[in-house]
Scaffold this active site. Structure first.
Site, PDB file in Angstrom:
ATOM      1  N   SER A  61       0.865  -1.189   0.000  1.00 37.06           N
ATOM      2  CA  SER A  61       0.000   0.000   0.000  1.00 37.06           C
ATOM      3  C   SER A  61       0.894   1.229   0.000  1.00 37.06           C
ATOM      4  O   SER A  61       2.084   1.140   0.259  1.00 37.06           O
ATOM      5  CB  SER A  61      -0.871   0.024   1.252  1.00 37.06           C
ATOM      6  OG  SER A  61      -0.111   0.423   2.374  1.00 37.06           O
ATOM      7  N   ASP A  62       0.311   2.399  -0.268  1.00 40.35           N
ATOM      8  CA  ASP A  62       1.055   3.617   0.008  1.00 40.35           C
ATOM      9  C   ASP A  62       0.930   3.893   1.513  1.00 40.35           C
ATOM     10  O   ASP A  62       0.214   3.197   2.240  1.00 40.35           O
ATOM     11  CB  ASP A  62       0.567   4.794  -0.852  1.00 40.35           C
ATOM     12  CG  ASP A  62       1.651   5.871  -0.985  1.00 40.35           C
ATOM     13  OD1 ASP A  62       2.598   5.871  -0.179  1.00 40.35           O
ATOM     14  OD2 ASP A  62       1.554   6.726  -1.882  1.00 40.35           O
ATOM     15  N   TYR A  63       1.609   4.910   1.948  1.00 35.76           N
ATOM     16  CA  TYR A  63       1.718   5.263   3.371  1.00 35.76           C
ATOM     17  C   TYR A  63       0.325   5.437   4.005  1.00 35.76           C
ATOM     18  O   TYR A  63      -0.352   6.416   3.689  1.00 35.76           O
ATOM     19  CB  TYR A  63       2.487   6.582   3.455  1.00 35.76           C
ATOM     20  CG  TYR A  63       3.315   6.834   4.684  1.00 35.76           C
ATOM     21  CD1 TYR A  63       2.725   7.054   5.920  1.00 35.76           C
ATOM     22  CD2 TYR A  63       4.701   6.896   4.608  1.00 35.76           C
ATOM     23  CE1 TYR A  63       3.504   7.322   7.043  1.00 35.76           C
ATOM     24  CE2 TYR A  63       5.487   7.167   5.722  1.00 35.76           C
ATOM     25  CZ  TYR A  63       4.872   7.373   6.936  1.00 35.76           C
ATOM     26  OH  TYR A  63       5.650   7.647   8.036  1.00 35.76           O
TER      27      TYR A  63
END
Ligand code: NOJ
Length: 762
Positions: free
Chosen positions: A286-288
């Site tokens: 995932s992104d942050y």
């Protein structure tokens, strides 16, 4: 004939052996991982899906992970980012290997976007070199340096197509074009991963941000994305696909939604398209905190969004710990299955296997390497060459450039003596204090031969509140004690003594990048005032433009004699820009993102489709598709860039006028260097499909070649176009071509081309 047959036979045997070897390797990996997973508890499997950042190092998001050491020992961490150096990485790896129950090694990642410590120009700049070999080399250098520091998983390449310069992250990508974006995606993956991921100097690439992140509405970061499947498939998806075909080991999901479902929980995107249609077999991170952010998107609570993400095909959760804290509960409630968790865990373990970590978890830990491999003179040379090649000469009236290496120069502008703004956005591991300032680069090159008079002349911005926002990661904007009027007065006074004025102006580093969007694409007013005053002196005025995005430079284009767009050039800034300004390097960059006249023209890009009421010229016509207050044309089109010499195109020929499905056409053109400098030209090939079942772009880039032509000489360039190059996604999203007439264009920019035509028969 016989020899040919034997050769083909050998080739077949070679390939089938290769296939068998690959199968054998895969078989070994499967077996190893199955054995390991049999020993793992559910919570340990979930632990592998947890990516943490401990803080204390370089921060790239708004929250940090806690109790990292304890979690590693419990087997609750699969990977770490934000720590650097063989010592620190080695300690963390040792804890994982020696103190967790199963001793599974960790992944160590980072954002190595345009260089590790040897910082290259921002990627938007680098893309303007149109030099794939150079771009691959920068990625190779980055991988060598990062792995020397213990980092072997890269959150790059960022391949999001961007057609809206308001968006701050346009700086991080390769511009507006899917073909160009795909070439660069491939070059970068190759540069990072090399031909063997287990080597100690290669790193795993992550293609991001999947998908369509560059199309956020209004150019506002993290905002909604909504587009037709046709635009998606034809314009926005190709670079991700190219990176995956080049073997990228990891994909990062984006923050935005796609068709109403956030990317991190979008099963169509992460499973149907990515894995089933494209055959991706790596893992998805995932992104942050993008899993948690689905709560705000309205997808449910943390438990619901975490289940949504893993079921969609997302394997690793960056920082948010939704997986870690809720998946077991969801399993017990039947909301996720053990198969869902096993699959994600297997994919993360496979990445570790492919990187050779099970064989030797410390293969990237070598305390002697940083000294040997990082910031070497050789690497800095690559950075200098890259920064010079990223420059795009936008204007050069009366051949003001290159400057003579004699006389007096008034060097002014807030970026002329700045060190903190040279590296550009997303250089978390770069070293500002090593960046070469423009003034120093000039002095290094011309020594005492030129008298350089310097004064700042203007602040980057005058507004202290704005400046504060730009100084979040250390001081980039320093508001002078002198008043703006006083500063301009000093600039005028040194200009009076000079033969030529060079003003280094533009954006501070933090004016682009993540969460750095603008609705005003003009140079800040403080700098405009300086330029207006300088122009009034009547002295030749050269603007060295340092920005992370295309700006609307109509006024500057009128006032200045020359404009050199240098982007944020990286650690060798001053030396590279001096090379270009004084003619040691003849600029060869061409724009990969269109420069608008004003912000109202956005989105603006060259590959537009025709309207039913096309406007033939830039003169306003009632009931045509145009504006009352500005022309349709951009200020500088895609592919545009001048040289100190000039090139003339002629003898544009096609080998035939008709092609069938299995045939191709050779397209040749002659290019003559007609002036006084040796120079490189980027010869560009565009195609237009004149009649088709869906509306098609009026020009699409299909090829390019960068060629060095000595002064006075002529070179012939040949391109091949086959039926395959004419394919596109049609209304049924099938990748196919359609019979009919095509136009083909060759030229030095998208707006200025020779034209021919041919027919495809099927
Ligand atoms: C958020 C950014 O969107 C992404 O590009 C980056 O890789 C992560 N933060 C990690 O720093």
């Amino acid at each position: 004939m016989r020899i040919q047959k034997i050769f083909i036979g050998v080739l077949i045997i070679m390939f089938s052996c290769q296939d068998k070897n690959a199968d054998l390797e895969d078989g070994k990996m499967d077996e190893y991982i199955s054995n390991l997973m049999e020993k793992m508890t559910v919570q340990e499997k979930i632990g592998q899906l947890n990516l943490v950042t401990p803080g204390g190092g370089i921060l790239t998001g708004s929250v940090v992970s806690t109790d990292v050491e304890k979690k590693i020992k419990e087997g609750a961490v699969g990977g770490i980012f934000g720590i650097y150096g063989p010592e620190k990485v080695g300690v963390a790896q040792k804890i994982a290997v020696e103190e967790s129950r199963l001793g599974i090694p960790l992944l160590f990642g980072s954002d190595v976007i345009h260089g590790y410590k040897t910082t290259f120009p921002i990627l938007l700049g680098l893309s303007c070199s149109w030099d794939m070999e150079l771009i691959e080399k920068t990625a190779r250098v980055a991988a060598t340096e990062a792995t020397a520091d213990g980092i072997f998983w890269n959150f790059s390449p960022m391949v999001d197509i961007a057609r809206d310069p308001r968006w701050g992250r346009i700086a991080e990508g390769a511009g507006e074009d899917p073909y160009m974006g795909s070439q660069i995606a491939k070059a970068m993956v190759k540069g990072y991963q090399g031909d063997d991921l287990t080597k100690a100097n290669t790193m795993m690439a992550t293609v991001k941000h999947f998908a369509l992140y560059g199309a956020s509405e209004a150019g506002r970061d993290y905002n909604t994305v909504d587009m037709s499947r046709l635009r998606m498939f034809n314009d926005y998806l190709p670079p991700y696909k190219a990176a995956i075909e080049a073997g990228a080991g990891c994909v990062m999901s984006s923050f935005n939604d796609v068709d109403g479902i956030p990317a991190s929980g979008n099963k169509w995107l992460l499973t149907e398209l990515l894995r089933k249609q494209w055959g991706f077999n790596g893992f998805v991170v995932s992104d942050y905190t993008s899993v948690n952010e689905m709560i705000a998107h309205g997808m449910g609570d943390l438990q619901a969004v975490s289940a949504l993400a893993i079921k969609a095909g997302l394997d690793m959760d960056m920082v948010g710990e939704g997986f870690l804290t809720t998946l077991e509960k969801s399993l017990n409630l039947g909301k996720v299955s053990e198969d869902d968790i096993n699959l994600a865990c297997r994919r993360v373990l496979e990445a570790k296997y492919k990187l050779g970590l099970f064989e030797d978890p410390f293969r990237y830990i070598d305390e002697s390497r940083p000294e040997e491999d990082i910031l070497t003179a050789e690497n800095r040379k690559v950075a200098s060459a890259a920064a010079a090649r990223a420059c795009v000469l936008l204007k050069n009236e009366n051949k003001v450039l290159p400057l003579k290496k004699s006389g007096t120069i008034a060097l002014v502008g807030p970026l002329a003596n700045s060190q903190n703004n040279m590296l550009g956005t997303w250089a978390p591991t770069g070293r500002h204090n090593l960046a070469v300032k423009i003034i120093d680069g000039f002095k290094n090159l011309v020594g005492d031969d030129v008298e350089i008079l310097y004064t700042k002349g203007a602040n980057i911005v005058d507004d202290t509140t704005y400046a504060k926002k730009l100084n979040v990661f250390g001081e980039k904007v320093n508001i002078d004690r002198r008043s703006p009027e006083e500063m301009i007065k000093e600039a005028l006074s040194i200009s009076a003594k000079a033969d030529v004025i060079v003003a280094v102006v533009g954006e501070a580093t933090e004016m682009t990048g993540e969460s750095a969007n603008r609705t005003n694409l003009l140079l800040p007013e403080s700098q405009k005032k300086l330029i207006r005053a300088l122009a009034k002196t009547g002295k030749p005025l050269v603007l060295v433009m340092m920005t992370g995005r295309p700006l609307a430079l109509v006024e500057e284009n009128e006032l200045a004699d020359a404009i050199l767009q240098t982007w944020h050039p990286g650690v060798e800034a001053g030396n590279a820009i001096a090379d270009v300004i004084f003619g040691n390097y003849n600029p060869s960059g061409k724009l990969t993102a269109t420069f608008p006249r004003n912000v109202g023209q956005i989105p603006i890009y060259y590959s537009i489709r025709n309207t039913g009421r096309p406007q033939e010229s830039d003169t306003f016509q009632k009931f045509k598709s145009n504006y009352l207050d500005v022309e349709n044309s951009p200020l500088f089109p895609f592919g545009y860039g001048l040289s100190y010499t000039t090139f003339q195109y002629s003898d544009f020929k096609l080998s035939k006028k008709t092609i069938a499905t299995n045939e191709s056409i050779s397209i040749t053109v002659e290019i003559k260097n007609t002036a006084d400098f040796d120079g490189e030209e980027v010869v560009q090939l565009y195609v237009r499909d004149l009649v088709s079942s869906i509306t098609r772009p009026m020009k699409e880039l299909k090829g390019f070649e960068k060629v060095l032509i000595p002064k006075g000489e002529t070179k012939e360039i040949t391109f091949e176009i086959s039926e395959k190059d004419l394919r596109f996604y049609n209304g049924s999203l099938e990748w196919d071509s359609e019979a009919g007439n095509f136009e083909v264009f060759v030229g030095g920019n998208s707006n200025d081309c020779l034209k021919e035509s041919f027919t495809l028969v099927k």
